[in-house]
Design an enzyme around this catalytic site. Structure first.
Site, PDB file in Angstrom:
ATOM      1  CG  ASP A  40      -7.316  -7.321   6.710  1.00 22.05           C
ATOM      2  OD1 ASP A  40      -6.336  -7.148   7.463  1.00 22.05           O
ATOM      3  OD2 ASP A  40      -7.565  -6.568   5.748  1.00 22.05           O
ATOM      4  NE  ARG A  63       0.104  -8.640   2.456  1.00 22.94           N
ATOM      5  CZ  ARG A  63      -0.463  -8.276   3.597  1.00 22.94           C
ATOM      6  NH1 ARG A  63      -1.569  -8.858   4.020  1.00 22.94           N
ATOM      7  NH2 ARG A  63       0.082  -7.337   4.343  1.00 22.94           N
ATOM      8  CB  CYS A 118       0.634  -6.325  14.013  1.00 24.36           C
ATOM      9  SG  CYS A 118       1.811  -5.014  13.634  1.00 24.36           S
ATOM     10  N   GLY A 119      -0.256  -9.741  13.114  1.00 31.41           N
ATOM     11  CA  GLY A 119      -0.737 -10.994  13.689  1.00 31.41           C
ATOM     12  C   GLY A 119      -2.225 -11.290  13.623  1.00 31.41           C
ATOM     13  CB  SER A 124      -0.710  -3.656   7.964  1.00 27.97           C
ATOM     14  OG  SER A 124      -1.870  -2.931   7.628  1.00 27.97           O
ATOM     15  CG  HIS A 129      -7.137  -3.156   9.946  1.00 33.16           C
ATOM     16  ND1 HIS A 129      -5.830  -2.704  10.103  1.00 33.16           N
ATOM     17  CD2 HIS A 129      -7.068  -4.174   9.054  1.00 33.16           C
ATOM     18  CE1 HIS A 129      -5.028  -3.420   9.344  1.00 33.16           C
ATOM     19  NE2 HIS A 129      -5.740  -4.324   8.704  1.00 33.16           N
ATOM     20  CE  LYS A 166      -6.941  -3.611   5.344  1.00 35.55           C
ATOM     21  NZ  LYS A 166      -5.772  -4.299   5.038  1.00 35.55           N
ATOM     22  CE1 TYR A 168       1.748  -7.072  -3.716  1.00 31.35           C
ATOM     23  CE2 TYR A 168       0.745  -5.904  -1.879  1.00 31.35           C
ATOM     24  CZ  TYR A 168       1.451  -6.980  -2.370  1.00 31.35           C
ATOM     25  OH  TYR A 168       1.851  -7.970  -1.514  1.00 31.35           O
ATOM     26  NE  ARG A 199      -2.338  -1.311   3.579  1.00 23.74           N
ATOM     27  CZ  ARG A 199      -1.793  -0.532   4.483  1.00 23.74           C
ATOM     28  NH1 ARG A 199      -1.872   0.789   4.369  1.00 23.74           N
ATOM     29  NH2 ARG A 199      -1.205  -1.037   5.534  1.00 23.74           N
TER      30      ARG A 199
HETATM   31  P1  GTP Z   1      -2.286  -7.780   7.400  1.00 25.45           P
HETATM   32  O1  GTP Z   1      -2.790  -8.839   6.474  1.00 25.45           O
HETATM   33  O2  GTP Z   1      -1.212  -6.949   6.804  1.00 25.45           O
HETATM   34  O3  GTP Z   1      -3.369  -6.923   7.952  1.00 25.45           O
HETATM   35  O4  GTP Z   1      -1.486  -8.547   8.600  1.00 25.45           O
HETATM   36  P2  GTP Z   1      -1.937  -9.432   9.848  1.00 25.45           P
HETATM   37  O5  GTP Z   1      -2.262  -8.544  10.997  1.00 25.45           O
HETATM   38  O6  GTP Z   1      -2.964 -10.422   9.439  1.00 25.45           O
HETATM   39  O7  GTP Z   1      -0.569 -10.192  10.238  1.00 25.45           O
HETATM   40  P3  GTP Z   1      -0.159 -11.735  10.158  1.00 25.45           P
HETATM   41  O8  GTP Z   1      -0.989 -12.612  11.029  1.00 25.45           O
HETATM   42  O9  GTP Z   1      -0.075 -12.113   8.728  1.00 25.45           O
HETATM   43  O10 GTP Z   1       1.297 -11.682  10.797  1.00 25.45           O
HETATM   44  C1  GTP Z   1       2.321 -10.874  10.284  1.00 25.45           C
HETATM   45  C2  GTP Z   1       3.653 -11.337  10.775  1.00 25.45           C
HETATM   46  O11 GTP Z   1       3.681 -11.360  12.194  1.00 25.45           O
HETATM   47  C3  GTP Z   1       4.017 -12.745  10.298  1.00 25.45           C
HETATM   48  O12 GTP Z   1       5.355 -12.766   9.873  1.00 25.45           O
HETATM   49  C4  GTP Z   1       3.816 -13.581  11.525  1.00 25.45           C
HETATM   50  O13 GTP Z   1       4.647 -14.715  11.527  1.00 25.45           O
HETATM   51  C5  GTP Z   1       4.130 -12.624  12.680  1.00 25.45           C
HETATM   52  N1  GTP Z   1       3.363 -12.977  13.896  1.00 25.45           N
HETATM   53  C6  GTP Z   1       2.033 -13.236  13.973  1.00 25.45           C
HETATM   54  N2  GTP Z   1       1.657 -13.583  15.237  1.00 25.45           N
HETATM   55  C7  GTP Z   1       2.788 -13.531  15.986  1.00 25.45           C
HETATM   56  C8  GTP Z   1       3.047 -13.764  17.375  1.00 25.45           C
HETATM   57  O14 GTP Z   1       2.169 -14.122  18.179  1.00 25.45           O
HETATM   58  N3  GTP Z   1       4.340 -13.588  17.785  1.00 25.45           N
HETATM   59  C9  GTP Z   1       5.331 -13.217  16.921  1.00 25.45           C
HETATM   60  N4  GTP Z   1       6.550 -13.068  17.398  1.00 25.45           N
HETATM   61  N5  GTP Z   1       5.122 -12.985  15.601  1.00 25.45           N
HETATM   62  C10 GTP Z   1       3.861 -13.137  15.136  1.00 25.45           C
HETATM   63  C1  SPV Z   2      -2.898  -4.549   5.233  1.00 26.53           C
HETATM   64  O1  SPV Z   2      -1.937  -3.891   4.812  1.00 26.53           O
HETATM   65  O2  SPV Z   2      -3.454  -4.310   6.337  1.00 26.53           O
HETATM   66  C2  SPV Z   2      -3.397  -5.695   4.441  1.00 26.53           C
HETATM   67  C3  SPV Z   2      -2.897  -5.866   3.075  1.00 26.53           C
HETATM   68  O3  SPV Z   2      -4.254  -6.428   4.911  1.00 26.53           O
HETATM   69  S1  SPV Z   2      -3.656  -4.772   1.947  1.00 26.53           S
HETATM   70  O4  SPV Z   2      -4.730  -5.501   1.287  1.00 26.53           O
HETATM   71  O5  SPV Z   2      -2.632  -4.399   0.969  1.00 26.53           O
HETATM   72  O6  SPV Z   2      -4.193  -3.638   2.624  1.00 26.53           O
HETATM   73 MN    MN Z   3      -4.870  -5.696   7.025  1.00 23.54          MN
END
Ligand code: GTP
Ligand code: SPV
Ligand code: MN
Length: 589
Positions: A294, A383, A267-268, A265, A243, A223, A214, A82
């Site tokens: 999400d 992704r 962050c898990g 984003s 979100h 979003k 993208y 983004r």
């Molecule tokens: P968006 O799709 O961008 O909104 O991201 P998201 O909030 O769904 O994040 P996602 O669960 O894909 O995690 C992002 C990164 O954080 C990955 O590399 C995970 O491995 C890492 N991660 C997720 N949960 C944890 C956790 O509990 N501890 C740690 N150390 N890392 C984590």
């Molecule tokens: C984020 O960035 O929070 C995502 C990926 O979930 S995107 O669809 O690019 O916003």
């Molecule tokens: Mn997101």
């Protein structure tokens, strides 16, 4: 209705909704595509599109023995995330967009971006993509139409939304009743970062996006519609567009509590939404059900509770870090019929990313021979796009038209220091303060510097379609006498020790924290009162078998009063810079 207008020799049928047909005709006149195709969402249509993208190299094959139905897309190297600095929210009045958004006057914004759209689809096909955000029969769902010249966007929208004939039927029905429709216009343009804008016109329910192919820049249902436009609608209509992931936690008694959690984003959210309980919890009968990873739309129900739907139909998840150990559920979900974007590949054509396993890839995300000197093999924001139906833990209630009732709201960020593992807000207004106080280290999900702490209230900094001060006031407005609101919590999985190692094991073990949260809802778990809210003591959490050293537990649960005094000074300055922030949520001084 019989006479369906046609668009030139190669057109497929349009719509009997005159206002929609007129908009498509106007866009076609501006962008001058060779063909106009109305997408019906069928398998045949998807197959034809995929064949064409394979033929022209937009999609590359992956190993069909190990990953049946999976394909790879490599985006332009300058178009991998983004672009917040090029994203605008164009209210009539600048102050309505707030200091949290980039703003341009609507007339100026339209003129600027329409100039880019002029003739941009010459030699291309214009796809009309009708979609529904939310279960197709849900009163909480909302529809939109995205016009795009990217078949990759069409393929992604087909997985991420309810796209095609059923959505168009609902749009036509609602159109006849005079209900509004969100209209999105997208072109990949030249993929030139200097000719790229993502523009929102909340008052018109219009989105215009040019120059990126993208994710959140181009899949306009996500979003742009489901957060920036929907948050504006939600404020007017008395609901919340957030979100947040939505997850059902089933305890050994078979009771399910639904939790909505906002983390910035990367962050898990996907990981928590698909959590697999630690073995001892599985043995006791704990289960976790995925509703969404999400976005969450929450409406007050007649019973006073907040009822939530996941407006999406698929996952656009972060690949790096996904492994058999961290998220086996995601790995099983993406074993077939998945679009991978900007991952690396192994010598036998399997998708690969950092953290997956010990193999060494042969090609990096740009298709070059992998050379570790050039950085990671997979792009950090690479992704997967996949239908939620493929998730082994997909909740049987995820498609309920009325949604699921939310028992707890959890906020969280990536904070190496200060913020404890978990705490509970004292009441709703305090919870709004806690959400509004969120800050997190930036990630690769947006272009720009990674790893700097920035203020990100409710994980909505990049996504709130109006003034943050008004947004906080809107959150406070849900606290009415008849309301049965969820309790609010804050978590931090990302505390680090002096050597930069995570103090908390995270992932599946996060269920231990969720168990405490559910215990608080049920009145069975203990806590101590502190200046930031209620924090568990080590004995209030089940930490058995984790092997954490006592120093780590102490650090994870300590409340650093001097540290918070400093944090709140900074926070007060941030709120002041926003303006319009309600008194009730200001930090203590
Ligand atoms: P968006 O799709 O961008 O909104 O991201 P998201 O909030 O769904 O994040 P996602 O669960 O894909 O995690 C992002 C990164 O954080 C990955 O590399 C995970 O491995 C890492 N991660 C997720 N949960 C944890 C956790 O509990 N501890 C740690 N150390 N890392 C984590
Ligand atoms: C984020 O960035 O929070 C995502 C990926 O979930 S995107 O669809 O690019 O916003
Ligand atoms: Mn997101």
């Amino acid at each position: 209705m019989n006479a369906v207008p046609q668009q030139g020799a190669n057109a497929t049928p349009g719509t009997r909704l005159a206002s929609l047909q007129q908009w498509v005709d106007e866009v076609a006149a501006l962008t001058r595509p060779d063909r106009v195709v109305w997408c019906d969402g069928s398998d045949a249509e998807a197959d034809t599109l995929q064949e064409a993208m394979m033929a022209d190299g937009t999609l590359l094959p992956l190993n069909q023995d190990t990953h049946p139905g999976c394909v790879l897309h490599r985006s332009h190297p300058d178009d991998v995330a983004r672009v917040e600095h090029l994203t605008f929210v164009c209210h009539e009045k600048r102050e309505d967009a707030g200091p949290n958004n980039h703003w341009m006057a609507p007339a100026e914004a339209h003129a600027k971006i329409d100039a880019l759209f002029e003739g941009c689809m010459e030699g291309r096909t214009l796809y009309v993509v009708p979609y529904c955000m939310g279960p197709i029969d849900s009163p909480l769902a909302r529809c939109g139409v995205e016009i795009t010249d990217s078949p990759y966007v069409v393929a992604n929208m087909r997985l991420m939304t309810r796209m095609g004939a059923a959505a168009l039927a609902r749009i036509e029905r609602e159109g006849a009743e005079g209900k509004p429709l969100v209209r999105g216009l997208h072109s990949t343009g030249e993929l030139d970062p200097d000719r790229r804008f993502i523009m929102h016109f909340p008052e018109e329910l219009v989105i215009k996006s040019y120059g990126s192919g993208y994710g959140g820049n181009a899949l306009l249902g996500k979003k742009c519609h489901a957060l920036r436009i929907a948050s504006h609608q939600a404020r007017q209509e008395g609901w919340l567009a957030e979100h947040m992931l939505i997850v059902g936690i089933e305890n050994p008694q078979g009771e399910v509590h639904y939790v909505a959690a906002a983390f910035p984003s990367a962050c898990g959210k996907t990981n928590l939404a698909m959590l697999i309980p630690p073995e001892s919890y599985r043995e006791q009968g704990w289960k976790v059900w995925t509703v969404g990873d999400d976005i969450c739309w929450m409406h007050p129900g007649e019973d006073g509770r907040l009822w939530a739907i996941n407006p999406e139909a698929g996952f656009f998840g972060v690949a790096p870090g996904t492994s058999e150990k961290s998220n086996p559920n995601a790995l099983h979900t993406i074993g077939r019929d998945t679009i991978f974007t900007n991952v690396a590949t192994t010598d036998d054509g399997q998708p690969w990313w950092e953290g997956l396993d010990k193999r060494v890839p042969t090609k990096d995300w740009q298709g070059r021979d992998f050379d570790p000197a050039r950085g990671p093999a997979a792009h950090p924001n690479s992704r997967f796009t996949v239908s939620a139906k493929q998730c082994p833990t997909f909740s049987s209630h995820a498609e309920d038209p009325q949604g699921v009732p939310i028992s707890a709201i959890v906020f969280g960020g990536r904070r190496a220091s200060l913020v404890p593992l978990v705490f509970e807000a004292r009441d709703w207004a305090h919870g709004v303060h806690v959400g509004a106080s969120m800050a997190s280290e930036t990630t690769a999900a947006a272009t720009g510097q990674v790893g700097v702490v920035r203020r990100d209230p409710m994980a909505m900094k990049p996504f709130c379609g109006y003034h943050f001060g008004d947004y906080f006031t809107h959150w406070l407005s849900f606290d009415r006498p008849s309301a049965q609101l969820p309790k609010i919590f804050h978590v931090n999985w990302f505390r680090k020790d002096a050597d930069g190692r995570f103090l908390w094991p995270g992932f599946g073990e996060n269920l231990r924290v969720l168990e405490w949260i559910i215990g608080r809802l049920e009145g069975t778990a203990g806590a101590r009162d502190t200046l930031i809210g209620r924090v568990p003591t080590a004995s209030d959490l089940d930490l058995s078998g984790l092997g954490l050293d006592p120093g780590a537990i102490e650090a994870l649960l300590e409340v650093d009063e001097a540290g918070y005094a400093e944090e709140w000074r900074e926070l007060a300055g941030f709120f002041e810079s926003l303006g319009r922030v309600p008194e009730e949520i200001l930090p203590p001084r």
